[in-house]
Motif scaffolding. Structure first.
Motif, short mmCIF file in Angstrom:
data_model
loop_
_atom_site.label_atom_id
_atom_site.label_comp_id
_atom_site.label_asym_id
_atom_site.label_seq_id
_atom_site.Cartn_x
_atom_site.Cartn_y
_atom_site.Cartn_z
N ASN A 179 -3.62 8.58 -1.15
CA ASN A 179 -3.63 8.51 0.32
C ASN A 179 -5.03 8.93 0.79
OD1 ASN A 179 -2.95 8.35 3.00
ND2 ASN A 179 -1.92 10.33 3.05
N LYS A 219 0.82 -1.22 0.00
CA LYS A 219 0.00 0.00 0.00
C LYS A 219 0.85 1.27 0.00
CE LYS A 219 -4.32 -1.71 2.00
NZ LYS A 219 -5.27 -1.66 3.14
N ARG A 220 2.07 1.16 0.50
CA ARG A 220 2.95 2.32 0.49
C ARG A 220 3.37 2.70 -0.93
NH1 ARG A 220 6.88 0.55 5.58
NH2 ARG A 220 5.33 0.92 7.23
N GLU A 254 -7.93 9.00 3.53
CA GLU A 254 -8.20 8.86 4.96
C GLU A 254 -9.63 8.36 5.19
OE1 GLU A 254 -7.36 12.39 7.10
OE2 GLU A 254 -5.28 12.54 6.40
N THR A 257 -5.64 1.41 -5.40
CA THR A 257 -6.62 1.96 -4.46
C THR A 257 -7.81 1.02 -4.29
OG1 THR A 257 -6.02 4.22 -5.07
CG2 THR A 257 -8.14 3.92 -3.97
#
Length: 252
Positions: A104, A98-99, A106, A217
């Motif tokens: 990104n 995922k990094r 939230e 994603t």
């Protein structure tokens, strides 16, 4: 004749199992020797046989991660976790994968129950909770039989209390099983496979672009219309995406 057909079925199943095991071992050897693409071909061949395995998906995730293919690596790690949510190796590798993803996102704040559900109840799949339900059902029935046939008042009291408690746990585990099953079937999780894709406010190419997503994603598929899928992100954003640019973790 029926016995002969049954024997043929057993033999065929045994041959398929042996073939899958051989392919898996050969794929592992290729992976160890850094022949990653060839290993993936063999792993995918096993998958095409309808084999469902956390280890298979884990190895596919590792293979794609080696090739820096973010979407497929996250996709197969997620599939491995759906089968075995307690696999710590998969969880750790998924964090690293995922990094590599560019988006990104939230998550929306969760309620206490949602946090408890995610951190504890979802540690087991609904199939695992179904097994727990069956165990409490058997245990409760057995303790009730002990209560019924026992002559001692103290033992009757003990078996009655424990059988009642077991049946309460049975109801509780059944409710959890049903809830987990409903959530799994309702929330169709998918992974974005396109390197970059536009999400629009309507299922047409000339509609307004509301945001952009990148490979890897995770999205929730809410609806479908022709070649489009309505999706929701962890932060609550909604939009329509071309179906071919995502891949579902389970059938729609």
């Amino acid at each position: 004749m029926k016995k002969f057909l049954f024997l043929l079925l057993i033999i065929a199943s045994s041959v398929v199992a042996q073939t899958s095991d051989e392919l898996f071992n050969n794929a592992n050897d290729l992976y160890k020797n850094e022949n990653i693409e060839e290993a993936i071909e063999l792993y995918k061949k096993i998958e095409s046989q309808g084999i469902v395995s956390s280890e298979l998906y884990y190895n596919l995730g590792n293979s794609y991660y080696k090739l820096n293919k973010v979407g497929p690596s996250i996709y197969y790690y997620e599939k491995a976790l759906k089968i075995n949510p307690l696999n710590e190796d998969v969880k750790n590798n998924l964090v690293f994968a995922k990094r590599l993803a560019l988006d990104n996102i939230e998550e929306l704040p969760k309620t206490i129950f949602q946090k408890f559900n995610k951190n504890w109840l979802q540690k087991l799949s609904y199939n695992d909770w179904a097994i727990v339900t069956v165990v409490f059902s058997f245990l409760g029935s057995l303790l009730f039989l002990f209560f019924y046939f026992s002559d001692s008042p103290s033992k009757k009291r003990f078996y009655f209390m424990t059988s009642t408690f077991s049946f309460l746990l049975l109801i509780f585990s059944f409710l959890i099983t049903y809830n987990q099953y409903t959530v799994t079937k309702k929330n169709k999780v998918a992974i974005v496979f396109a390197i970059k894709t536009a999400v629009r406010n309507a299922p047409t190419l000339n509609s307004e672009e509301v945001f952009t997503l990148h490979e890897g994603t995770k999205v929730i598929v809410l609806d479908r219309l022709d070649d489009w899928r309505k999706i929701k992100l962890a932060d609550g954003k909604l939009g329509w995406i071309i179906a071919d640019e995502i891949k579902l973790l389970n059938n729609f």
